[in-house]
Design a protein around this motif. Structure first.
Motif, mmCIF file in Angstrom:
data_model
loop_
_atom_site.group_PDB
_atom_site.id
_atom_site.type_symbol
_atom_site.label_atom_id
_atom_site.label_comp_id
_atom_site.label_asym_id
_atom_site.label_seq_id
_atom_site.Cartn_x
_atom_site.Cartn_y
_atom_site.Cartn_z
ATOM 1 N N GLU A 97 -7.342 5.866 5.651
ATOM 2 C CA GLU A 97 -6.256 4.933 6.249
ATOM 3 C C GLU A 97 -7.119 4.506 7.343
ATOM 4 O OE1 GLU A 97 -3.025 4.607 5.662
ATOM 5 O OE2 GLU A 97 -2.544 5.895 4.219
ATOM 6 N N ASP A 98 -7.776 4.928 8.169
ATOM 7 C CA ASP A 98 -7.874 4.378 9.450
ATOM 8 C C ASP A 98 -9.620 4.625 9.528
ATOM 9 O OD1 ASP A 98 -8.809 3.766 12.030
ATOM 10 O OD2 ASP A 98 -6.987 4.567 12.880
ATOM 11 N N PRO A 130 -6.876 2.537 1.400
ATOM 12 C CA PRO A 130 -6.015 3.491 0.706
ATOM 13 C C PRO A 130 -5.613 3.442 -0.649
ATOM 14 C CG PRO A 130 -5.293 2.882 2.906
ATOM 15 C CD PRO A 130 -6.437 1.923 2.497
#
Lengths: 146, 112
Positions: free
Chosen positions: A86-87, A123
């Motif tokens: 995600e990050d 993702p």
């Protein structure tokens, strides 16, 4: 350039297989034994990440490992088609981990032991970690490209 | 990869051999935790003399045991690390949390 590609099941026992296979392939380049030990750590971390985080320990997926050597240089790409990150910025922070039993140092080791390091991830689409190292080159922890 | 876990005085001595990666860490973690419960000691010595390779999965087991026993007043000690193991221990920062000593016997005599 000399290339090799491996694809193997996302099973824990294949982490050691990947380490040994990469070490055997890149030993054609003039790496020292301590260099090879560091490269084995990098392979172990990248493949473990693919299995644990990418595939969430599902043993029936496939990890792809592309390696190449030329002159005194090696490049390694570890690819999974799992859940993705995600990050990425947060995942690259030292000691960041989603699991209290893990140290969150996988990416730190990869950055410390390689000259170049790049993570691409989306993702739901998987993660691709590309790393390279030159034999005999002085190294310092790299700032990762994204 | 194999390991022995035995109680000596007020310590649990954990001695893995071979390579420690994610293929072994679940079993190692489970067995050390079970031995801690059964032995009722809160100090752990990781004897790493027989370990030829460790990655962050293996270090995670050590860190997790440190968190567990230190919460109960226990301590974790390391000994016997070879060059590869020492390098990743140093990079990880674990050596700032844990005490490293020359031998199992030394540690046992120190804390008994």
């Amino acid at each position: 350039m000399n290339k090799a590609v491996l694809e193997f099941s996302s099973r824990a026992e294949n982490v050691a297989f990947a380490r040994v296979a990469v070490a055997a392939f890149v030993s054609q380049v003039d790496f020292t034994l301590p260099d090879l030990e560091e490269i084995k750590v990098v392979v172990s971390e990248a493949v473990s990440n693919a299995i644990i985080h990418g595939y969430e320990n599902n043993p029936d997926q496939v990890v792809r490992l592309e390696m190449s050597i030329a002159d005194e240089y090696m490049e390694l790409v570890v690819i999974d088609r799992g859940k993705g990150i995600e990050d990425i910025q947060k995942a690259l922070e030292p000691a960041f981990s989603t699991d209290p039993e893990r140290m969150g140092l996988g990416f730190s080791f990869m950055q410390s032991f390689m000259d170049k390091f790049k993570v691409q991830s989306k993702p739901g689409q998987g993660t691709r970690v590309k790393m390279s190292r030159r034999a005999g080159a002085p190294r310092r922890a790299v700032v990762p490209e994204q | 990869m194999n390991y022995t876990i035995k109680k000596e005085n007020n310590c649990l001595v954990v001695a893995p051999t071979g390579e420690i990666d994610m293929s072994i860490t679940d079993a190692l973690r489970r067995d050390v935790d079970r031995a801690l419960e059964q032995s009722q000691v809160y100090n752990i010595i990781f004897d790493l003399a027989g370990v030829s390779f460790v990655d962050s999965s293996g270090l995670g087991v050590i860190l997790g045991r440190y968190k567990k026993v230190s919460a109960a007043g226990g301590r974790v000690f390391l000994t016997g690390a070879g060059p590869q193991v020492k390098k990743v221990l140093e990079l990880s920062g674990l050596l700032t949390l844990l005490e490293e000593h020359p031998s199992v016997e030394y540690i046992i005599s120190k804390i008994s």
